[in-house]
Design a protein around this motif. Structure first.
Motif, PDB file in Angstrom:
ATOM      1  N   LYS A  16     -35.559  30.658  48.036  1.00 23.16           N
ATOM      2  CA  LYS A  16     -35.486  32.038  48.511  1.00 23.16           C
ATOM      3  C   LYS A  16     -36.042  32.245  49.908  1.00 23.16           C
ATOM      4  O   LYS A  16     -36.034  33.351  50.420  1.00 23.16           O
ATOM      5  N   TYR A  18     -39.202  31.744  50.459  1.00 21.31           N
ATOM      6  CA  TYR A  18     -40.625  31.930  50.186  1.00 21.31           C
ATOM      7  C   TYR A  18     -40.904  31.438  48.762  1.00 21.31           C
ATOM      8  O   TYR A  18     -39.988  31.256  47.962  1.00 21.31           O
ATOM      9  N   CYS A  19     -42.164  31.220  48.468  1.00 23.79           N
ATOM     10  CA  CYS A  19     -42.582  30.791  47.138  1.00 23.79           C
ATOM     11  C   CYS A  19     -43.247  31.971  46.441  1.00 23.79           C
ATOM     12  O   CYS A  19     -44.088  32.647  47.024  1.00 23.79           O
ATOM     13  N   TYR A  20     -42.861  32.220  45.200  1.00 26.47           N
ATOM     14  CA  TYR A  20     -43.449  33.328  44.450  1.00 26.47           C
ATOM     15  C   TYR A  20     -44.249  32.850  43.234  1.00 26.47           C
ATOM     16  O   TYR A  20     -44.679  33.664  42.410  1.00 26.47           O
ATOM     17  N   THR A  52     -49.191  34.476  53.609  1.00 27.25           N
ATOM     18  CA  THR A  52     -48.933  35.127  52.334  1.00 27.25           C
ATOM     19  C   THR A  52     -48.699  36.611  52.551  1.00 27.25           C
ATOM     20  O   THR A  52     -49.204  37.201  53.506  1.00 27.25           O
ATOM     21  N   GLU A  63     -45.869  41.082  43.384  1.00 24.47           N
ATOM     22  CA  GLU A  63     -45.497  39.698  43.675  1.00 24.47           C
ATOM     23  C   GLU A  63     -46.197  39.244  44.946  1.00 24.47           C
ATOM     24  O   GLU A  63     -46.356  40.008  45.880  1.00 24.47           O
ATOM     25  N   ARG A  65     -45.860  36.489  47.970  1.00 23.83           N
ATOM     26  CA  ARG A  65     -44.898  35.586  48.595  1.00 23.83           C
ATOM     27  C   ARG A  65     -45.642  34.679  49.568  1.00 23.83           C
ATOM     28  O   ARG A  65     -46.448  35.149  50.372  1.00 23.83           O
ATOM     29  N   TYR A  67     -45.110  31.909  52.552  1.00 21.86           N
ATOM     30  CA  TYR A  67     -44.159  31.405  53.549  1.00 21.86           C
ATOM     31  C   TYR A  67     -44.776  30.202  54.254  1.00 21.86           C
ATOM     32  O   TYR A  67     -45.980  30.186  54.521  1.00 21.86           O
TER      33      TYR A  67
END
Length: 87
Positions: A16, A18-20, A52, A63, A65, A67
């Protein structure tokens, strides 16, 4: 362990941008406490390797995120971790 964490973040960011994943996810993955994961993420952010962002809904975090920093910063991170490993 931060280098391994950074590698995992890099892999997760590709889907996506980014990491969630939560601290609990990483804690279970690495067999550590979630506060340890929090410290790793904070240190990576402090060193400029990740950023973040918290997505808020109704005054609470919905959430987080994560990056990855620009590529020039990644090469610095890799040289930084090599220095820490060899010390």
């Amino acid at each position: 362990m931060e280098k391994i964490m950074f590698s995992e973040l890099t892999a997760l960011v590709h889907k996506k941008g980014y990491c969630y994943a939560s601290n609990m996810y990483f804690a279970a993955l690495y067999g550590v406490h979630k506060s340890t994961v929090s410290a790793w993420i904070s240190n990576l952010a402090k060193c400029g390797h990740i950023t973040t962002k918290c997505i808020m809904k109704d005054k609470r975090v919905e959430e987080r995120r994560i990056y990855i920093a620009e590529e020039s910063d990644i090469s610095y991170f890799l040289s930084w971790t090599r220095k820490r490993v060899t010390q």
